[in-house]
Design a protein around this motif. Structure first.
Motif, PDB file in Angstrom:
ATOM      1  N   LYS A  33       0.798  -1.229   0.000  1.00 42.60           N
ATOM      2  CA  LYS A  33       0.000   0.000   0.000  1.00 42.60           C
ATOM      3  C   LYS A  33       0.830   1.278   0.000  1.00 42.60           C
ATOM      4  CE  LYS A  33      -4.193  -1.970   1.884  1.00 42.60           C
ATOM      5  NZ  LYS A  33      -5.137  -2.016   2.992  1.00 42.60           N
ATOM      6  N   LYS A  34       1.894   1.352   0.770  1.00 45.19           N
ATOM      7  CA  LYS A  34       2.690   2.593   0.849  1.00 45.19           C
ATOM      8  C   LYS A  34       3.307   2.938  -0.508  1.00 45.19           C
ATOM      9  CE  LYS A  34       2.455   3.801   5.210  1.00 45.19           C
ATOM     10  NZ  LYS A  34       1.727   4.965   5.607  1.00 45.19           N
ATOM     11  N   CYS A  35       3.935   1.968  -1.156  1.00 44.67           N
ATOM     12  CA  CYS A  35       4.530   2.242  -2.477  1.00 44.67           C
ATOM     13  C   CYS A  35       3.451   2.509  -3.514  1.00 44.67           C
ATOM     14  CB  CYS A  35       5.433   1.096  -2.916  1.00 44.67           C
ATOM     15  SG  CYS A  35       7.009   1.025  -2.034  1.00 44.67           S
ATOM     16  N   ASP A  36       2.296   1.847  -3.400  1.00 39.83           N
ATOM     17  CA  ASP A  36       1.190   2.105  -4.329  1.00 39.83           C
ATOM     18  C   ASP A  36       0.685   3.535  -4.185  1.00 39.83           C
ATOM     19  OD1 ASP A  36       1.395  -0.478  -5.239  1.00 39.83           O
ATOM     20  OD2 ASP A  36      -0.426  -1.195  -4.261  1.00 39.83           O
ATOM     21  N   GLU A  37       0.592   4.025  -2.952  1.00 38.24           N
ATOM     22  CA  GLU A  37       0.156   5.408  -2.739  1.00 38.24           C
ATOM     23  C   GLU A  37       1.159   6.393  -3.336  1.00 38.24           C
ATOM     24  OE1 GLU A  37      -0.365   5.510   1.501  1.00 38.24           O
ATOM     25  OE2 GLU A  37      -2.336   4.551   1.388  1.00 38.24           O
ATOM     26  N   LEU A  38       2.449   6.146  -3.111  1.00 38.30           N
ATOM     27  CA  LEU A  38       3.478   7.026  -3.672  1.00 38.30           C
ATOM     28  C   LEU A  38       3.473   6.968  -5.198  1.00 38.30           C
ATOM     29  CD1 LEU A  38       5.878   8.944  -3.400  1.00 38.30           C
ATOM     30  CD2 LEU A  38       7.336   6.945  -2.982  1.00 38.30           C
TER      31      LEU A  38
ATOM     32  N   ASN B 119       5.853  -8.879   1.769  1.00 43.21           N
ATOM     33  CA  ASN B 119       7.093  -8.110   1.660  1.00 43.21           C
ATOM     34  C   ASN B 119       7.158  -7.473   0.283  1.00 43.21           C
ATOM     35  OD1 ASN B 119       9.674  -7.073   2.026  1.00 43.21           O
ATOM     36  ND2 ASN B 119      10.645  -8.960   1.339  1.00 43.21           N
ATOM     37  N   ASP B 120       6.948  -6.180   0.217  1.00 50.24           N
ATOM     38  CA  ASP B 120       6.981  -5.469  -1.058  1.00 50.24           C
ATOM     39  C   ASP B 120       8.434  -5.301  -1.498  1.00 50.24           C
ATOM     40  OD1 ASP B 120       6.758  -3.808  -3.240  1.00 50.24           O
ATOM     41  OD2 ASP B 120       5.457  -2.349  -2.256  1.00 50.24           O
ATOM     42  N   PRO B 121       8.867  -6.025  -2.539  1.00 52.56           N
ATOM     43  CA  PRO B 121      10.266  -5.908  -2.983  1.00 52.56           C
ATOM     44  C   PRO B 121      10.579  -4.544  -3.609  1.00 52.56           C
ATOM     45  CG  PRO B 121       9.021  -7.240  -4.521  1.00 52.56           C
ATOM     46  CD  PRO B 121       8.103  -6.931  -3.373  1.00 52.56           C
ATOM     47  N   ARG B 122       9.545  -3.751  -3.872  1.00 53.37           N
ATOM     48  CA  ARG B 122       9.751  -2.427  -4.465  1.00 53.37           C
ATOM     49  C   ARG B 122      10.196  -1.401  -3.430  1.00 53.37           C
ATOM     50  NH1 ARG B 122       4.084  -1.152  -6.698  1.00 53.37           N
ATOM     51  NH2 ARG B 122       3.739  -1.571  -4.506  1.00 53.37           N
ATOM     52  N   LYS B 123       9.923  -1.652  -2.146  1.00 51.01           N
ATOM     53  CA  LYS B 123      10.242  -0.687  -1.099  1.00 51.01           C
ATOM     54  C   LYS B 123      11.745  -0.715  -0.831  1.00 51.01           C
ATOM     55  CE  LYS B 123       7.326  -0.345   2.198  1.00 51.01           C
ATOM     56  NZ  LYS B 123       6.553  -0.670   3.396  1.00 51.01           N
TER      57      LYS B 123
ATOM     58  N   LEU C  88      13.404   2.095   0.990  1.00 44.34           N
ATOM     59  CA  LEU C  88      13.673   2.766   2.259  1.00 44.34           C
ATOM     60  C   LEU C  88      12.396   3.400   2.771  1.00 44.34           C
ATOM     61  CD1 LEU C  88      15.725   4.152   4.321  1.00 44.34           C
ATOM     62  CD2 LEU C  88      15.722   6.063   2.721  1.00 44.34           C
ATOM     63  N   GLN C  89      12.180   3.269   4.083  1.00 51.48           N
ATOM     64  CA  GLN C  89      11.064   3.974   4.697  1.00 51.48           C
ATOM     65  C   GLN C  89      11.492   4.453   6.078  1.00 51.48           C
ATOM     66  OE1 GLN C  89       7.369   1.819   5.090  1.00 51.48           O
ATOM     67  NE2 GLN C  89       6.287   3.608   5.824  1.00 51.48           N
ATOM     68  N   THR C  90      11.365   5.758   6.289  1.00 50.20           N
ATOM     69  CA  THR C  90      11.624   6.354   7.594  1.00 50.20           C
ATOM     70  C   THR C  90      10.403   7.193   7.958  1.00 50.20           C
ATOM     71  OG1 THR C  90      12.605   8.408   6.764  1.00 50.20           O
ATOM     72  CG2 THR C  90      14.106   6.534   7.050  1.00 50.20           C
ATOM     73  N   ASN C  91      10.440   7.848   9.082  1.00 52.52           N
ATOM     74  CA  ASN C  91       9.325   8.722   9.454  1.00 52.52           C
ATOM     75  C   ASN C  91       9.185   9.897   8.492  1.00 52.52           C
ATOM     76  OD1 ASN C  91       8.682   7.159  11.621  1.00 52.52           O
ATOM     77  ND2 ASN C  91       9.832   8.377  13.086  1.00 52.52           N
ATOM     78  N   GLU C  92      10.290  10.337   7.881  1.00 44.42           N
ATOM     79  CA  GLU C  92      10.275  11.510   7.016  1.00 44.42           C
ATOM     80  C   GLU C  92      10.273  11.207   5.525  1.00 44.42           C
ATOM     81  OE1 GLU C  92      12.844  11.357   9.496  1.00 44.42           O
ATOM     82  OE2 GLU C  92      11.511  12.341  10.899  1.00 44.42           O
ATOM     83  N   SER C  93      10.587   9.984   5.134  1.00 45.12           N
ATOM     84  CA  SER C  93      10.688   9.730   3.704  1.00 45.12           C
ATOM     85  C   SER C  93      10.343   8.287   3.342  1.00 45.12           C
ATOM     86  CB  SER C  93      12.098  10.065   3.203  1.00 45.12           C
ATOM     87  OG  SER C  93      13.035   9.196   3.790  1.00 45.12           O
ATOM     88  N   LEU C  94      10.064   8.090   2.079  1.00 40.26           N
ATOM     89  CA  LEU C  94       9.766   6.783   1.514  1.00 40.26           C
ATOM     90  C   LEU C  94      10.412   6.730   0.143  1.00 40.26           C
ATOM     91  CD1 LEU C  94       8.115   4.083   1.483  1.00 40.26           C
ATOM     92  CD2 LEU C  94       6.252   5.396   0.446  1.00 40.26           C
TER      93      LEU C  94
ATOM     94  N   TYR D 288      11.721   2.980 -12.100  1.00 41.03           N
ATOM     95  CA  TYR D 288      12.085   4.280 -11.542  1.00 41.03           C
ATOM     96  C   TYR D 288      12.201   4.168 -10.028  1.00 41.03           C
ATOM     97  CZ  TYR D 288      11.246   6.732 -15.916  1.00 41.03           C
ATOM     98  OH  TYR D 288      11.327   7.184 -17.212  1.00 41.03           O
ATOM     99  N   ARG D 289      13.208   4.839  -9.503  1.00 38.80           N
ATOM    100  CA  ARG D 289      13.303   5.018  -8.062  1.00 38.80           C
ATOM    101  C   ARG D 289      12.483   6.260  -7.770  1.00 38.80           C
ATOM    102  NH1 ARG D 289      15.867   7.937  -4.166  1.00 38.80           N
ATOM    103  NH2 ARG D 289      16.495   6.810  -2.307  1.00 38.80           N
ATOM    104  N   ILE D 290      11.412   6.087  -7.007  1.00 45.09           N
ATOM    105  CA  ILE D 290      10.541   7.202  -6.669  1.00 45.09           C
ATOM    106  C   ILE D 290      10.641   7.449  -5.177  1.00 45.09           C
ATOM    107  CG2 ILE D 290       8.972   6.835  -8.601  1.00 45.09           C
ATOM    108  CD1 ILE D 290       7.023   5.473  -6.661  1.00 45.09           C
ATOM    109  N   SER D 291      10.542   8.704  -4.791  1.00 47.21           N
ATOM    110  CA  SER D 291      10.645   9.004  -3.363  1.00 47.21           C
ATOM    111  C   SER D 291       9.923  10.301  -3.048  1.00 47.21           C
ATOM    112  CB  SER D 291      12.106   9.090  -2.936  1.00 47.21           C
ATOM    113  OG  SER D 291      12.781  10.101  -3.649  1.00 47.21           O
ATOM    114  N   GLU D 292       9.652  10.460  -1.758  1.00 44.98           N
ATOM    115  CA  GLU D 292       9.102  11.705  -1.261  1.00 44.98           C
ATOM    116  C   GLU D 292       9.769  11.994   0.071  1.00 44.98           C
ATOM    117  OE1 GLU D 292       5.070  11.936   0.188  1.00 44.98           O
ATOM    118  OE2 GLU D 292       5.051   9.801   0.618  1.00 44.98           O
ATOM    119  N   ASP D 293       9.936  13.268   0.335  1.00 45.64           N
ATOM    120  CA  ASP D 293      10.414  13.711   1.636  1.00 45.64           C
ATOM    121  C   ASP D 293       9.776  15.069   1.914  1.00 45.64           C
ATOM    122  OD1 ASP D 293      11.919  15.641   0.231  1.00 45.64           O
ATOM    123  OD2 ASP D 293      13.749  14.449   0.336  1.00 45.64           O
TER     124      ASP D 293
END
Length: 185
Positions: free
Chosen positions: A43-48, A141-145, A147-153, A170-175
Motif C-alpha cells: 500500500k505505501k509504495c502504491d500510494e506514492l 514483503n513489497d520488494p519495491r520498497k 527505504l522507509q523512515t518517518n520523514e521519507s519513503l 524508476y526510483r521514486i521518493s518523497e520527503d
C-alpha cells in the motif's frame, strides 16, 4: 537509454503553502482502489506511485509524455496494474493480456517470457496474473520498497508511459521537500 539516471525534481515544495504538515497532493484525488485492492505490504509504495502518476499527468505537456500505469500485487495474490486514465480516474487492470506484457515487455524476449508464463500458468491451473503475483511479487514483503523512515519513503516501481516519457523502472521518493523520480536499471 538517453534518460537513464536523469534525476527529475518535481517542482513541489511546501514553502509558500502556509502549512508545514499538509500533503502537497491533498488537491488530487487519492487512488480509491488501494485500500480495497492492494496487498497490505504494497500500500505505501502504491500510494506514492499513484501520486507520481498524477504529477506526471500534470507535467505531461512540458515533459512530452506521462506515466500511465504501474504494476502491483492485489490482496488475492494476483499481479494487477493501476492506471490513471485520460479522465484522471484510477482504474484497476487485471486481465492477463494487459498484465503479462507490462511485466515482461512486448519485445522478442518479453514474448518468450510470456509464452513460458502461459505454459506455467496452464500447468498450475492459475491465471498468468496470479502466477506472476505469486512468483514475482511476494506476499507480506513489497520488494519495491527501498527505504522507509518517518520523514521519507523510496520505492522502485515499473511504470508504463505514453509519449517521450521513458517506460521502465524508476526510483521514486518523497520527503519534506517534494517528490522525486529517477530512472534506474
Amino acid at each position: 537509454m538517453p534518460n537513464s539516471f536523469t534525476k527529475k525534481l518535481l517542482a513541489l515544495t511546501l514553502a509558500g503553502l502556509g502549512t508545514t504538515s499538509c500533503s502537497l497532493l491533498e488537491d488530487y484525488p487519492q487512488n480509491p482502489h488501494i485500500q480495497e485492492t492492494s496487498s497490505e505490504s504494497y500500500k505505501k509504495c502504491d500510494e506514492l506511485a499513484s501520486d507520481i502518476l498524477q504529477i506526471s499527468y500534470d507535467n505531461a505537456g512540458e515533459n512530452g509524455g506521462r506515466f500511465t500505469n504501474f504494476i502491483t500485487r492485489s490482496k488475492d495474490g494476483a499481479a494487477i496494474l493501476y492506471q490513471l486514465n485520460d479522465e484522471r480516474e484510477f482504474i484497476v487492470i487485471s486481465d492477463d493480456e494487459s498484465v503479462a506484457p507490462a511485466v515482461y515487455g512486448s519485445g522478442f524476449m518479453g514474448m518468450i517470457a510470456i509464452s513460458a508464463a502461459q505454459e506455467a500458468s496452464k500447468n498450475s491451473g492459475k491465471t498468468i496474473s496470479r502466477f506472476i503475483g505469486e512468483n514475482v511479487l511476494p506476499k507480506g514483503n513489497d520488494p519495491r520498497k527501498i527505504l522507509q523512515t518517518n520523514e521519507s519513503l523510496a520505492c522502485k516501481v515499473k511504470f508504463m508511459a505514453l509519449g517521450s516519457e521513458e517506460p521502465g523502472f524508476y526510483r521514486i521518493s518523497e520527503d519534506d521537500d517534494g517528490y522525486y523520480y529517477e530512472q534506474t536499471e
